[in-house]
Scaffold this motif. Structure first.
Motif, PDB file in Angstrom:
ATOM      1  N   ALA A 238      -5.119  16.618  -2.965  1.00 18.67           N
ATOM      2  CA  ALA A 238      -3.931  17.096  -3.612  1.00 18.67           C
ATOM      3  C   ALA A 238      -3.339  17.160  -5.354  1.00 18.67           C
ATOM      4  N   ARG A 239      -4.090  16.063  -5.463  1.00 17.44           N
ATOM      5  CA  ARG A 239      -4.644  15.348  -7.376  1.00 17.44           C
ATOM      6  C   ARG A 239      -5.173  16.715  -7.556  1.00 17.44           C
TER       7      ARG A 239
ATOM      8  N   MET B 250       1.335   3.815  -2.673  1.00 18.01           N
ATOM      9  CA  MET B 250       1.123   5.799  -2.312  1.00 18.01           C
ATOM     10  C   MET B 250       2.301   6.560  -3.116  1.00 18.01           C
TER      11      MET B 250
ATOM     12  N   SER C  66      -3.311  13.096  -0.504  1.00 18.37           N
ATOM     13  CA  SER C  66      -3.108  12.404  -1.981  1.00 18.37           C
ATOM     14  C   SER C  66      -4.604  12.936  -3.095  1.00 18.37           C
ATOM     15  N   LYS C  67      -5.689  12.348  -3.035  1.00 11.87           N
ATOM     16  CA  LYS C  67      -6.438  12.826  -3.522  1.00 11.87           C
ATOM     17  C   LYS C  67      -7.378  14.010  -3.293  1.00 11.87           C
TER      18      LYS C  67
ATOM     19  N   LEU D  39      -5.960  23.675 -10.258  1.00 12.00           N
ATOM     20  CA  LEU D  39      -4.695  24.907 -10.615  1.00 12.00           C
ATOM     21  C   LEU D  39      -4.618  25.474 -12.007  1.00 12.00           C
ATOM     22  N   ARG D  40      -4.240  23.546 -12.995  1.00 13.43           N
ATOM     23  CA  ARG D  40      -3.886  23.755 -13.912  1.00 13.43           C
ATOM     24  C   ARG D  40      -5.244  24.313 -14.937  1.00 13.43           C
TER      25      ARG D  40
ATOM     26  N   ARG E 226      -5.728  17.513 -19.711  1.00 17.46           N
ATOM     27  CA  ARG E 226      -5.847  16.412 -20.014  1.00 17.46           C
ATOM     28  C   ARG E 226      -7.264  16.370 -19.696  1.00 17.46           C
TER      29      ARG E 226
ATOM     30  N   LEU F   4      -5.671  28.119 -14.400  1.00 14.83           N
ATOM     31  CA  LEU F   4      -4.148  29.047 -14.924  1.00 14.83           C
ATOM     32  C   LEU F   4      -4.170  28.824 -16.333  1.00 14.83           C
ATOM     33  N   LEU F   5      -4.465  27.949 -17.208  1.00 19.65           N
ATOM     34  CA  LEU F   5      -3.920  28.173 -18.222  1.00 19.65           C
ATOM     35  C   LEU F   5      -4.884  27.359 -18.910  1.00 19.65           C
TER      36      LEU F   5
ATOM     37  N   VAL G  18      -3.989  20.540  -7.620  1.00 20.69           N
ATOM     38  CA  VAL G  18      -3.185  20.007  -9.159  1.00 20.69           C
ATOM     39  C   VAL G  18      -4.233  20.965 -10.212  1.00 20.69           C
TER      40      VAL G  18
ATOM     41  N   GLU H 248       3.150  15.570 -11.891  1.00 17.67           N
ATOM     42  CA  GLU H 248       2.249  17.010 -12.608  1.00 17.67           C
ATOM     43  C   GLU H 248       2.457  18.023 -11.928  1.00 17.67           C
ATOM     44  N   LEU H 249       3.073  18.682 -10.420  1.00  8.27           N
ATOM     45  CA  LEU H 249       3.791  19.857  -9.874  1.00  8.27           C
ATOM     46  C   LEU H 249       4.932  20.758 -11.060  1.00  8.27           C
TER      47      LEU H 249
ATOM     48  N   TYR I  60      -3.905   9.715   4.933  1.00  5.21           N
ATOM     49  CA  TYR I  60      -2.850   9.700   3.850  1.00  5.21           C
ATOM     50  C   TYR I  60      -3.690   9.944   2.236  1.00  5.21           C
ATOM     51  N   GLU I  61      -4.471   9.113   1.843  1.00  4.19           N
ATOM     52  CA  GLU I  61      -5.226   8.566   0.616  1.00  4.19           C
ATOM     53  C   GLU I  61      -5.941   9.990   0.264  1.00  4.19           C
TER      54      GLU I  61
ATOM     55  N   TYR J  42       0.489  -1.387   0.040  1.00  2.58           N
ATOM     56  CA  TYR J  42       0.038  -0.099   0.051  1.00  2.58           C
ATOM     57  C   TYR J  42       0.672   1.451   0.104  1.00  2.58           C
TER      58      TYR J  42
ATOM     59  N   LEU K  64       2.362  13.018  -8.673  1.00  2.00           N
ATOM     60  CA  LEU K  64       2.384  14.383  -8.253  1.00  2.00           C
ATOM     61  C   LEU K  64       2.931  15.316  -8.603  1.00  2.00           C
TER      62      LEU K  64
ATOM     63  N   LEU L 138       2.960  21.313 -14.110  1.00  3.71           N
ATOM     64  CA  LEU L 138       2.806  22.945 -14.512  1.00  3.71           C
ATOM     65  C   LEU L 138       3.321  23.924 -14.054  1.00  3.71           C
TER      66      LEU L 138
END
Lengths: 71, 217
Positions: free
Chosen positions: B190-191, A38, B187-188, B197-198, B208, B201-202, B194, A48-49, B183-184, A34, A45, A52
Motif C-alpha cells: 500500500a505504501r 504496524m 502494508s508495504k 500514485l503521487r 520526497r 498524479l503530481l 501511494v 500520506e493518503l 499483513y506486513e 509488533y 499511510l 495526496l
C-alpha cells in the motif's frame, strides 16, 4: 467466566508458575509490540493518503483556474 | 494447553512452555527457508515483489526466532538453572542461525543501489536458507547434552494427548506467521502504491526521495 474458573482443575503452579507466566507474557508482548508498530505505520499511510488527496485537489483547482484565465 | 495436555512426569508444569517455545522455533526456521524460496523467485524473474516477499518472510521469522530464544531461555532457567548452556548443540546452532539472519537487514541497508541490494539479498537468503536444514541434520547427529530431543528425524516422542496439543499449537503459530506476513506485505505494498500514485498524479518533483533503506523499494 468465573464459572469457567470454578470448574477448571487447579494448576500445580508451584515454583514453575512464574517461569511459565514469563514465557507466555513474552509471547503476548512480542505480538503487541509488533501490532503497535504496524498500527503506527498504518496511521502514517493514512496521513500520506490524506496529503495526496489534498495535493491532487489543489492541483486540479489550479488547473481549472488556469483554463478559466485562458478562456 | 494447560488443562487438556497432561503434566510431564519429569518436568512438571514448566513443560507447558514447550507448546510455545518449540512452535516458535520451528516456524522461525521454516520462515527462513520460506524467505530463501521467495528469493529464488526474485533471481528467476527479477520481479521486485519476490524480493519483498523474501524480505518480509525473513523479518517475520526473525521476530519468531527471538521469541523462541527468549522463551527457551526462560525454560532453561526453570529446568536446568541456567539461562543459557554453551555446550548444547541445539541452543548454539539456533543462535548461529538467528545471528546469521540478523546480518540480513544491515547487509541490505549497506547497499544503496536497489537492484544490487535485491540481488545480493536474494543470494544471501538462498544460501542462509539452505543452511537451516543442514544445520538441523547436524544437530540431530550431534550428542545431546541437556536439551531433550522430542522431535527427531524418526518422528515425535510424545504421548498422543501431548502430541495433539502440540500440533494444534504449531498450526496456530503457522497461521499467526502467515497472517502477520500477509499483513506486513499489504502494508508495504500500500505504501509503495501511494508513492507511485503521487508520482503519476503530481510528477516526480512533489515526491520526497526515499532515503537509504533496508526494505525493498
Amino acid at each position: 467466566m468465573s464459572l469457567l474458573f470454578a470448574v477448571a482443575p487447579e494448576l500445580p503452579l508451584g515454583k514453575a508458575g512464574k517461569y511459565v507466566a514469563a514465557a507466555y507474557i513474552v509471547l503476548v508482548a512480542l505480538i503487541l509490540v509488533y501490532v503497535t508498530i504496524m498500527a503506527t505505520r498504518a496511521q502514517r499511510l493514512e496521513r500520506e493518503l490524506a496529503e495526496l488527496r489534498r495535493d491532487v485537489e489543489a492541483a486540479r483547482a489550479a488547473a481549472a483556474e488556469e483554463t478559466e484565465h485562458v478562456a | 494447553m494447560f488443562f487438556y495436555a497432561p503434566l510431564d512426569v519429569t518436568q512438571g508444569f514448566v513443560q507447558k512452555i514447550f507448546y510455545i517455545h518449540v512452535p516458535l522455533a520451528i516456524v522461525s526456521l521454516c520462515g527462513f527457508m520460506f524467505g530463501g524460496a521467495m528469493a529464488i523467485g526474485y533471481l528467476r524473474t527479477g520481479d521486485r515483489k519476490w524480493d519483498m516477499r523474501s524480505y518480509v518472510a525473513i523479518h517475520m521469522a526473525l521476530i519468531f526466532g527471538i521469541g523462541g530464544l527468549i522463551t527457551g531461555s526462560i525454560w532453561a532457567k526453570a529446568s536446568w538453572g541456567h539461562w543459557w548452556v554453551w555446550n548444547e548443540p541445539t541452543l548454539v546452532s539456533f543462535l548461529i542461525v538467528l545471528l546469521l539472519f540478523c546480518t540480513y537487514q544491515p547487509m541490505r541497508f549497506s547497499i544503496e543501489d536497489p537492484e544490487r541490494q535485491s540481488r545480493y539479498a536474494s543470494v544471501f537468503a538462498i544460501v542462509a536458507g539452505a543452511f537451516v536444514p543442514l544445520n538441523y541434520v547436524a544437530v540431530q547427529m550431534a550428542t545431546a547434552y541437556v536439551h531433550p530431543r522430542v522431535l527427531t528425524l524418526g518422528g515425535a516422542n510424545l504421548p498422543p494427548s501431548m502430541g495433539f496439543v502440540f500440533v494444534v499449537s504449531l498450526l496456530a503459530f503457522v497461521l499467526l506467521y502467515v497472517t502477520l506476513w500477509k499483513y506486513e506485505m499489504a502494508s508495504k505494498n500500500a505504501r509503495s502504491q501511494v508513492r507511485r500514485l503521487r508520482r503519476t498524479l503530481l510528477g516526480d518533483d512533489l515526491v520526497r526521495p526515499v532515503g537509504r533503506s533496508a526494505a525493498p523499494r
